[in-house]
Design an enzyme around this catalytic site. Structure first.
Site, PDB file in Angstrom:
ATOM      1  N   ASP A 144       0.881  -1.162   0.000  1.00 42.30           N
ATOM      2  CA  ASP A 144       0.000   0.000   0.000  1.00 42.30           C
ATOM      3  C   ASP A 144       0.919   1.212   0.000  1.00 42.30           C
ATOM      4  O   ASP A 144       1.442   1.605   1.050  1.00 42.30           O
ATOM      5  CB  ASP A 144      -0.899  -0.007   1.240  1.00 42.30           C
ATOM      6  CG  ASP A 144      -1.779   1.231   1.310  1.00 42.30           C
ATOM      7  OD1 ASP A 144      -2.324   1.634   0.266  1.00 42.30           O
ATOM      8  OD2 ASP A 144      -1.916   1.800   2.411  1.00 42.30           O
ATOM      9  N   GLU A 163      -1.134  -1.371  -4.957  1.00 39.71           N
ATOM     10  CA  GLU A 163      -2.321  -0.583  -5.272  1.00 39.71           C
ATOM     11  C   GLU A 163      -1.982   0.452  -6.340  1.00 39.71           C
ATOM     12  O   GLU A 163      -0.917   1.070  -6.308  1.00 39.71           O
ATOM     13  CB  GLU A 163      -2.841   0.121  -4.011  1.00 39.71           C
ATOM     14  CG  GLU A 163      -4.154   0.829  -4.238  1.00 39.71           C
ATOM     15  CD  GLU A 163      -4.753   1.408  -2.974  1.00 39.71           C
ATOM     16  OE1 GLU A 163      -5.635   2.267  -3.107  1.00 39.71           O
ATOM     17  OE2 GLU A 163      -4.347   1.011  -1.869  1.00 39.71           O
ATOM     18  N   ASP A 195      -2.472   0.887   7.424  1.00 42.83           N
ATOM     19  CA  ASP A 195      -1.696   0.769   6.180  1.00 42.83           C
ATOM     20  C   ASP A 195      -1.206  -0.657   5.955  1.00 42.83           C
ATOM     21  O   ASP A 195      -1.145  -1.124   4.826  1.00 42.83           O
ATOM     22  CB  ASP A 195      -0.517   1.749   6.194  1.00 42.83           C
ATOM     23  CG  ASP A 195      -0.991   3.199   6.178  1.00 42.83           C
ATOM     24  OD1 ASP A 195      -1.644   3.584   5.204  1.00 42.83           O
ATOM     25  OD2 ASP A 195      -0.715   3.923   7.146  1.00 42.83           O
TER      26      ASP A 195
END
EC number: 3.1.21.10
Length: 173
Positions: free
Chosen positions: A8, A67, A139
């Site tokens: 992420d 991502e 996160d």
């Protein structure tokens, strides 16, 4: 039993999550956050690259999933996020890892069942899916959800493609 590294990305905090695939199950190996300590963007990118490189050396993943950049209201933030993603991707490709990218909607849909899920819902589902004793940092949970999304996507490709695709993704069975 492949190992997937999920990322992420962020220019200040980059989450990571590592899972191992065993049949239809995903086993938690580790997760955490790379927190950059500098206000200088090039220095932060170096810290992300170094941190991801160290995680790769520690866990020996077979693949990395990350991502995708989303369109933010602030163009400067989107550019910095893209650069953080680039630092992570270069660390992976330097280690010879294939890299897959997923949108936030794809990731949330794979983990929670809806692309509009809240961060707390993602944390809860990751805790359940990976049978964790407690909720990981937000996160880190997002990074684990990227890895789980990649696993489910590969499983779906095997199911849809039959034997032809199973040569490529068969190790996920």
């Amino acid at each position: 039993m492949p190992i997937i590294l999920g990322i992420d990305p962020g220019s200040r905090i980059t989450g990571y999550g590592v899972i191992q695939c065993q049949g239809r199950h995903q086993i938690y190996l580790g997760s955490g956050c790379i927190r950059t300590a500098s206000d200088d963007l090039p220095q932060r990118l170096q810290q992300i690259f170094t941190g991801i490189s160290e995680i790769i050396r520690q866990y020996h993943p077979d693949q990395m999933a990350i991502e995708r950049v989303f369109l933010a209201k602030n163009a400067d933030s989107a550019l910095k996020l893209g650069q953080a993603r680039g630092a992570a991707i270069v660390a992976a490709t330097n280690a010879g890892l294939p890299v897959s990218e997923y949108s936030a909607t794809q990731i949330k849909s794979a983990v929670v069942g809806t692309g509009r899920a809240q961060k707390t819902q993602v944390q809860h589902m990751i805790t359940q899916i990976l049978k964790l004793p407690g909720k990981p940092q937000a996160d880190a949970a997002d990074a684990l959800s990227v890895a789980v999304c990649h696993y489910h996507t590969c499983q779906s490709l095997v199911a849809l493609g039959g034997q032809a695709s199973s040569r490529t993704y068969g190790r996920y069975r």
